[in-house]
Design a protein around this motif. Structure first.
Motif, PDB file in Angstrom:
ATOM      1  N   ASP A 423       7.333 -15.838   6.034  1.00 63.40           N
ATOM      2  CA  ASP A 423       8.511 -15.773   6.558  1.00 63.40           C
ATOM      3  C   ASP A 423       8.064 -15.625   8.187  1.00 63.40           C
ATOM      4  OD1 ASP A 423       9.932 -15.590   4.330  1.00 63.40           O
ATOM      5  OD2 ASP A 423       9.091 -13.115   4.284  1.00 63.40           O
ATOM      6  N   ARG A 424       7.033 -15.167   8.654  1.00 60.49           N
ATOM      7  CA  ARG A 424       7.759 -15.089  10.493  1.00 60.49           C
ATOM      8  C   ARG A 424       5.715 -14.998  10.978  1.00 60.49           C
ATOM      9  NH1 ARG A 424       7.673 -10.076  12.772  1.00 60.49           N
ATOM     10  NH2 ARG A 424       8.142  -8.624  10.800  1.00 60.49           N
ATOM     11  N   ARG A 425       5.393 -15.685  11.733  1.00 63.22           N
ATOM     12  CA  ARG A 425       4.165 -15.543  12.157  1.00 63.22           C
ATOM     13  C   ARG A 425       4.344 -15.150  14.053  1.00 63.22           C
ATOM     14  NH1 ARG A 425      -0.028 -20.435  12.450  1.00 63.22           N
ATOM     15  NH2 ARG A 425      -0.266 -19.328  13.877  1.00 63.22           N
ATOM     16  N   ASP A 426       3.184 -15.275  14.443  1.00 71.04           N
ATOM     17  CA  ASP A 426       3.413 -15.260  16.314  1.00 71.04           C
ATOM     18  C   ASP A 426       3.277 -16.271  16.774  1.00 71.04           C
ATOM     19  OD1 ASP A 426       3.848 -12.342  16.094  1.00 71.04           O
ATOM     20  OD2 ASP A 426       2.334 -11.454  15.767  1.00 71.04           O
ATOM     21  N   ALA A 427       2.544 -16.906  18.079  1.00 72.41           N
ATOM     22  CA  ALA A 427       2.138 -18.016  18.864  1.00 72.41           C
ATOM     23  C   ALA A 427       0.905 -18.364  18.216  1.00 72.41           C
ATOM     24  CB  ALA A 427       3.465 -18.097  19.220  1.00 72.41           C
ATOM     25  N   TYR A 428       0.002 -17.578  18.366  1.00 71.24           N
ATOM     26  CA  TYR A 428      -1.158 -18.185  18.475  1.00 71.24           C
ATOM     27  C   TYR A 428      -1.850 -18.287  17.216  1.00 71.24           C
ATOM     28  CZ  TYR A 428      -0.798 -12.422  16.951  1.00 71.24           C
ATOM     29  OH  TYR A 428      -0.828 -11.815  16.813  1.00 71.24           O
ATOM     30  N   PHE A 429      -2.879 -18.595  16.757  1.00 61.75           N
ATOM     31  CA  PHE A 429      -3.892 -19.627  16.120  1.00 61.75           C
ATOM     32  C   PHE A 429      -4.773 -18.071  15.083  1.00 61.75           C
ATOM     33  CE2 PHE A 429      -4.566 -22.406  19.829  1.00 61.75           C
ATOM     34  CZ  PHE A 429      -3.836 -23.395  19.513  1.00 61.75           C
ATOM     35  N   GLY A 430      -4.917 -18.913  13.857  1.00 62.53           N
ATOM     36  CA  GLY A 430      -5.553 -17.341  12.824  1.00 62.53           C
ATOM     37  C   GLY A 430      -5.053 -18.429  11.078  1.00 62.53           C
ATOM     38  N   THR A 431      -6.075 -17.586  10.658  1.00 66.17           N
ATOM     39  CA  THR A 431      -5.651 -17.765   8.692  1.00 66.17           C
ATOM     40  C   THR A 431      -5.435 -17.221   8.175  1.00 66.17           C
ATOM     41  OG1 THR A 431      -7.770 -19.733   9.639  1.00 66.17           O
ATOM     42  CG2 THR A 431      -7.078 -18.861   7.522  1.00 66.17           C
ATOM     43  N   MET A 432      -4.391 -16.784   7.535  1.00 66.54           N
ATOM     44  CA  MET A 432      -3.932 -16.206   6.326  1.00 66.54           C
ATOM     45  C   MET A 432      -4.990 -15.914   5.067  1.00 66.54           C
ATOM     46  SD  MET A 432      -0.899 -14.559   4.887  1.00 66.54           S
ATOM     47  CE  MET A 432      -0.427 -15.124   3.622  1.00 66.54           C
ATOM     48  N   ASN A 460     -10.720 -19.008   2.248  1.00 68.64           N
ATOM     49  CA  ASN A 460     -10.969 -19.202   3.700  1.00 68.64           C
ATOM     50  C   ASN A 460     -10.714 -21.177   3.954  1.00 68.64           C
ATOM     51  OD1 ASN A 460     -10.268 -18.779   6.177  1.00 68.64           O
ATOM     52  ND2 ASN A 460     -11.958 -17.035   6.255  1.00 68.64           N
ATOM     53  N   ASN A 461     -10.438 -21.053   4.983  1.00 66.44           N
ATOM     54  CA  ASN A 461      -9.977 -22.303   6.114  1.00 66.44           C
ATOM     55  C   ASN A 461     -10.757 -22.760   6.320  1.00 66.44           C
ATOM     56  OD1 ASN A 461     -11.331 -20.262   8.153  1.00 66.44           O
ATOM     57  ND2 ASN A 461     -10.551 -22.758   9.187  1.00 66.44           N
ATOM     58  N   ASN A 462     -12.153 -22.402   5.810  1.00 65.55           N
ATOM     59  CA  ASN A 462     -13.908 -23.997   5.916  1.00 65.55           C
ATOM     60  C   ASN A 462     -15.171 -23.368   4.491  1.00 65.55           C
ATOM     61  OD1 ASN A 462     -14.760 -21.119   6.826  1.00 65.55           O
ATOM     62  ND2 ASN A 462     -15.114 -22.146   8.873  1.00 65.55           N
ATOM     63  N   PHE A 463     -14.753 -22.035   3.827  1.00 70.37           N
ATOM     64  CA  PHE A 463     -15.520 -21.339   2.515  1.00 70.37           C
ATOM     65  C   PHE A 463     -14.344 -21.154   1.651  1.00 70.37           C
ATOM     66  CE2 PHE A 463     -15.308 -18.090   5.960  1.00 70.37           C
ATOM     67  CZ  PHE A 463     -15.518 -17.043   4.926  1.00 70.37           C
ATOM     68  N   LYS A 479      -6.337 -26.534   5.097  1.00 74.70           N
ATOM     69  CA  LYS A 479      -4.906 -26.150   5.968  1.00 74.70           C
ATOM     70  C   LYS A 479      -4.410 -24.583   5.455  1.00 74.70           C
ATOM     71  CE  LYS A 479      -3.943 -30.794   3.489  1.00 74.70           C
ATOM     72  NZ  LYS A 479      -2.933 -31.642   2.513  1.00 74.70           N
ATOM     73  N   LEU A 480      -4.784 -23.756   5.558  1.00 74.46           N
ATOM     74  CA  LEU A 480      -4.638 -22.396   5.638  1.00 74.46           C
ATOM     75  C   LEU A 480      -4.875 -22.397   6.974  1.00 74.46           C
ATOM     76  CD1 LEU A 480      -6.699 -20.564   2.945  1.00 74.46           C
ATOM     77  CD2 LEU A 480      -4.189 -21.373   2.784  1.00 74.46           C
ATOM     78  N   ARG A 481      -5.482 -22.369   7.748  1.00 76.94           N
ATOM     79  CA  ARG A 481      -5.065 -22.486   9.179  1.00 76.94           C
ATOM     80  C   ARG A 481      -3.851 -22.948  10.375  1.00 76.94           C
ATOM     81  NH1 ARG A 481      -8.467 -20.600  12.762  1.00 76.94           N
ATOM     82  NH2 ARG A 481      -8.766 -21.436  15.406  1.00 76.94           N
ATOM     83  N   ASP A 482      -3.842 -21.771  10.791  1.00 78.76           N
ATOM     84  CA  ASP A 482      -2.260 -22.512  11.536  1.00 78.76           C
ATOM     85  C   ASP A 482      -1.144 -23.332  10.284  1.00 78.76           C
ATOM     86  OD1 ASP A 482      -4.369 -21.739  13.188  1.00 78.76           O
ATOM     87  OD2 ASP A 482      -4.249 -23.396  13.953  1.00 78.76           O
ATOM     88  N   LEU A 483      -0.993 -22.565   9.545  1.00 78.11           N
ATOM     89  CA  LEU A 483       0.859 -22.830   8.797  1.00 78.11           C
ATOM     90  C   LEU A 483       1.564 -22.230   9.442  1.00 78.11           C
ATOM     91  CD1 LEU A 483      -0.566 -21.849   5.119  1.00 78.11           C
ATOM     92  CD2 LEU A 483      -0.204 -24.031   5.890  1.00 78.11           C
ATOM     93  N   PRO A 484       2.449 -23.156   9.624  1.00 79.78           N
ATOM     94  CA  PRO A 484       3.678 -22.843  10.153  1.00 79.78           C
ATOM     95  C   PRO A 484       4.711 -22.013   9.578  1.00 79.78           C
ATOM     96  CG  PRO A 484       4.007 -24.870   9.239  1.00 79.78           C
ATOM     97  CD  PRO A 484       2.404 -24.787   9.276  1.00 79.78           C
ATOM     98  N   GLU A 485       5.175 -20.996   9.955  1.00 78.62           N
ATOM     99  CA  GLU A 485       6.917 -20.411   9.529  1.00 78.62           C
ATOM    100  C   GLU A 485       7.261 -21.364   8.450  1.00 78.62           C
ATOM    101  OE1 GLU A 485       9.229 -18.296  12.109  1.00 78.62           O
ATOM    102  OE2 GLU A 485       7.639 -17.622  12.419  1.00 78.62           O
ATOM    103  N   PHE A 523      -2.919 -11.471  -1.201  1.00 74.19           N
ATOM    104  CA  PHE A 523      -3.120 -12.040   0.469  1.00 74.19           C
ATOM    105  C   PHE A 523      -3.437 -11.459   1.143  1.00 74.19           C
ATOM    106  CE2 PHE A 523      -0.384 -13.994  -2.853  1.00 74.19           C
ATOM    107  CZ  PHE A 523      -0.356 -15.461  -3.146  1.00 74.19           C
ATOM    108  N   ASP A 524      -3.016 -11.730   1.784  1.00 72.36           N
ATOM    109  CA  ASP A 524      -3.859 -10.826   2.631  1.00 72.36           C
ATOM    110  C   ASP A 524      -3.288 -11.226   4.687  1.00 72.36           C
ATOM    111  OD1 ASP A 524      -5.652  -9.126   4.913  1.00 72.36           O
ATOM    112  OD2 ASP A 524      -7.233 -10.331   4.580  1.00 72.36           O
ATOM    113  N   VAL A 525      -2.123 -10.576   4.580  1.00 73.31           N
ATOM    114  CA  VAL A 525      -1.519 -11.102   5.656  1.00 73.31           C
ATOM    115  C   VAL A 525      -2.359 -10.491   6.802  1.00 73.31           C
ATOM    116  CG1 VAL A 525       0.811 -10.648   6.206  1.00 73.31           C
ATOM    117  CG2 VAL A 525       0.528 -10.305   4.318  1.00 73.31           C
ATOM    118  N   LEU A 526      -3.083 -11.886   7.687  1.00 77.80           N
ATOM    119  CA  LEU A 526      -4.462 -11.119   8.476  1.00 77.80           C
ATOM    120  C   LEU A 526      -3.458 -12.510   9.968  1.00 77.80           C
ATOM    121  CD1 LEU A 526      -7.143 -10.032   8.945  1.00 77.80           C
ATOM    122  CD2 LEU A 526      -8.737 -13.198   8.265  1.00 77.80           C
ATOM    123  N   GLY A 527      -3.998 -12.386  11.397  1.00 81.94           N
ATOM    124  CA  GLY A 527      -3.793 -12.035  12.196  1.00 81.94           C
ATOM    125  C   GLY A 527      -2.431 -11.836  12.553  1.00 81.94           C
ATOM    126  N   PRO A 528      -2.041 -13.420  13.292  1.00 78.29           N
ATOM    127  CA  PRO A 528      -0.666 -13.834  13.490  1.00 78.29           C
ATOM    128  C   PRO A 528       0.465 -13.997  12.012  1.00 78.29           C
ATOM    129  CG  PRO A 528      -1.597 -16.181  13.078  1.00 78.29           C
ATOM    130  CD  PRO A 528      -2.961 -15.010  13.138  1.00 78.29           C
TER     131      PRO A 528
END
Length: 541
Positions: A423-432, A460-463, A479-485, A523-528
């Protein structure tokens, strides 16, 4: 999608179900029914369980009732202003009135200025230059909705002026004088017509949502009715087969018939009980949708602009919290069908083995009405998480990136996709992160973050991290990294109990295999990432 205008309530429809008088400050209950404010107070005070007197749905959660006074509970429900306007207009029409000249009885009402006139004064009113364009109608032809729609709210500050503008900054209707004085610094003051137009557009969408929800529930209820009918047929078929066998047993037939009939009816009774219970839940849910639909349509057709403006955000919140799906409630019984199987070989041994004759076999029924588990999150979640929307929306509060793990309340079923929307994320990079844990949520000690979790498969995005020690070098989660809203992500356990990652409906591959039973999606609502909402569970091919 156009919807037919709802009929204007008849006088009897304006009566409270408790006092049987016309509503006074009608309060909108969670089920969509109305009670007078004072009736709601007395009803709550007199009932151990606060249930709606019309549909028996809960008016207030027992825990909330214990935390608030009855007065606060009653005051907390929104007032149905559209109904209040109609009731007041109906009361006005029922009264006997005198003309403003006080020399004769009034025969008509000016819908523009609100004054009552006899025939002589009416002619004068329509001849005067300042009032000749007013709309004057006979009292005998007026309806409550016309009168309600003609009443323009007076400005709260300047009582002699009507509200023609709306200030979004302060959320209030104002007159032109207020706009140039008290609200002159507000960045945007809208014309009331524009505000009402926007509100009616929102109400139209709410009406469509409720109508579509009704249709889905109607389909589910119809199929449950058909399943009940089929169960009855199976019961009759089973009893007929039992009777045919018993006819061959002569002297032993009475005891055998009694036992087998009981067996068949008992098995069918369990099925009917499960289906009936499910149907009752869906009927209650549909009742809520129908009640709220009537309210939305009533507000949508309301002529009073302040009423439409005030009620729209209330109904947005209310409809947003309603369950418009046709899915089974959490914890509902499994819908099954029953078949009685007779052992043919046992018939030849009937006199010796009568006690072992016959059995009832219950098999799962595949009903195509979306009766699948609902993905909701368990109360045991990360410290930064706040749940809402029937525990189907998880929001991470505060500035801390971690402590945002949410776990599904129910174990995963095979070939079912457990999916959320971002639903919502901040502008910086990250992975959920996502995956599955093999420990029931009520027994979990949740880690600060999912990586290194000893009882879970973490993608994770690479393991992929298996049980906090086996690190698989795979990029299925790239494709988990930097998924858009508005992106969708989820996990699925196939029939071989291999865990798959899905992104926007596409299978990204197998993350781990041979997972034990049970498994719980997490689901780990992590980072952005700030907020996710569970989507309906889908059966995958």
């Amino acid at each position: 999608m156009a919807t037919a205008a709802p009929p204007v309530p008849e006088p009897d429809d304006m009566d409270c179900s408790v006092c049987h008088e016309q509503y006074v400050q009608p309060k909108l209950l969670p089920c969509g029914h109305l009670l007078c404010h004072h009736c709601l107070l007395s009803w709550l005070q007199s009932q151990d369980q606060a249930l709606c007197p019309l549909c028996r749905c809960a008016i207030v959660d027992p825990e909330e009732r214990g935390q608030k006074s009855v007065q606060d509970v009653a005051d907390g429900f929104p007032t149905d202003l559209a109904m209040a306007d109609l009731v007041e207009a109906h009361r006005l029409l029922k009264q006997s009135h005198s003309c403003i000249c006080e020399d004769a009885a009034a025969t008509c009402l000016c819908l523009t200025c609100g004054d009552l006139f006899c025939e002589s004064c009416r002619k004068i009113h329509l001849k005067m230059k300042v009032t000749r364009n007013h709309t004057v109608e006979d009292l005998t032809s007026l309806t409550a909705d016309k009168v309600a729609g003609s009443q323009h709210a007076a400005c709260a500050v300047h009582a002699d002026k009507t509200t023609e503008l709306f200030c979004p900054t302060h959320g209030e209707s104002i007159c032109h004088l207020c706009a140039t004085s008290r609200h002159r610094c507000c960045p945007e003051v809208k014309d009331m017509e524009e505000k009402v137009k926007d509100a009616r557009a929102v109400l139209a969408k709410l009406a469509v949502t409720l109508t579509e929800g009704e249709a889905r529930l109607d389909k589910a209820i119809q199929q449950l009715d058909a399943h009940l009918t089929e169960t009855e047929k199976q019961t009759k078929k089973a009893v007929a087969e039992i009777e045919a066998v018993c006819a061959r047993l002569e002297k032993s037939v009475q005891d055998c018939r009694h036992r087998l009939n009981e067996l068949a009816h008992s098995a069918c009774s369990d099925v009917k009980e499960a289906v009936t219970e499910t149907k009752t839940c869906l009927l209650q849910r549909r009742g809520k949708l129908t009640s709220h639909k009537h309210v939305v349509q009533r507000v949508q057709e309301a002529k009073n602009r302040d009423t439409v403006s005030t009620m729209t955000p209330v109904m947005q919140t209310r409809v947003g919290n309603l369950d418009c799906s046709a899915t089974l409630p959490s914890g509902a019984k499994v819908v099954s069908k029953v078949t009685v199987v007779i052992d043919a070989e046992a018939v030849t041994r009937i006199e010796k083995e009568l006690s072992g004759l016959g059995q009832a076999k219950v098999m799962s029924a595949d009903l195509d009405i979306g009766l699948v588990p609902v993905l909701s999150f368990h109360d045991n979640h990360g410290e930064n998480i706040v749940l809402s929307n029937n525990k189907q929306t998880a929001e991470r509060r505060g500035s801390d990136w971690d402590d945002g793990i949410v776990v599904a309340s129910q174990p995963m079923m095979t070939n079912m996709l457990y999916e959320v929307i971002l639903d919502r994320r901040d502008a910086y990079f990250g992975t959920m992160l996502t995956g599955a844990t093999t420990t029931p949520p009520e027994a979990l000690t949740l880690p600060y973050e999912a990586e290194g979790w000893p009882s879970a498969v973490v993608i994770n995005n690479n393991f992929v991290d298996v049980n906090g020690g086996q690190w698989l070098d795979t990029n299925i989660g790239r494709k988990l990294r930097d998924l858009p809203e508005k992106s969708r992500m989820g996990v699925m356990l196939d029939k071989k109990r291999s865990l798959h990652l899905y992104i926007n409906g596409d299978d990204q591959g197998e993350a781990a295999s041979s997972l034990p039973d049970p498994c719980f999606a997490f689901f780990d609502v992590l980072g952005p990432y700030r907020q996710i909402t569970a989507l309906p569970v889908r059966r995958m091919p």
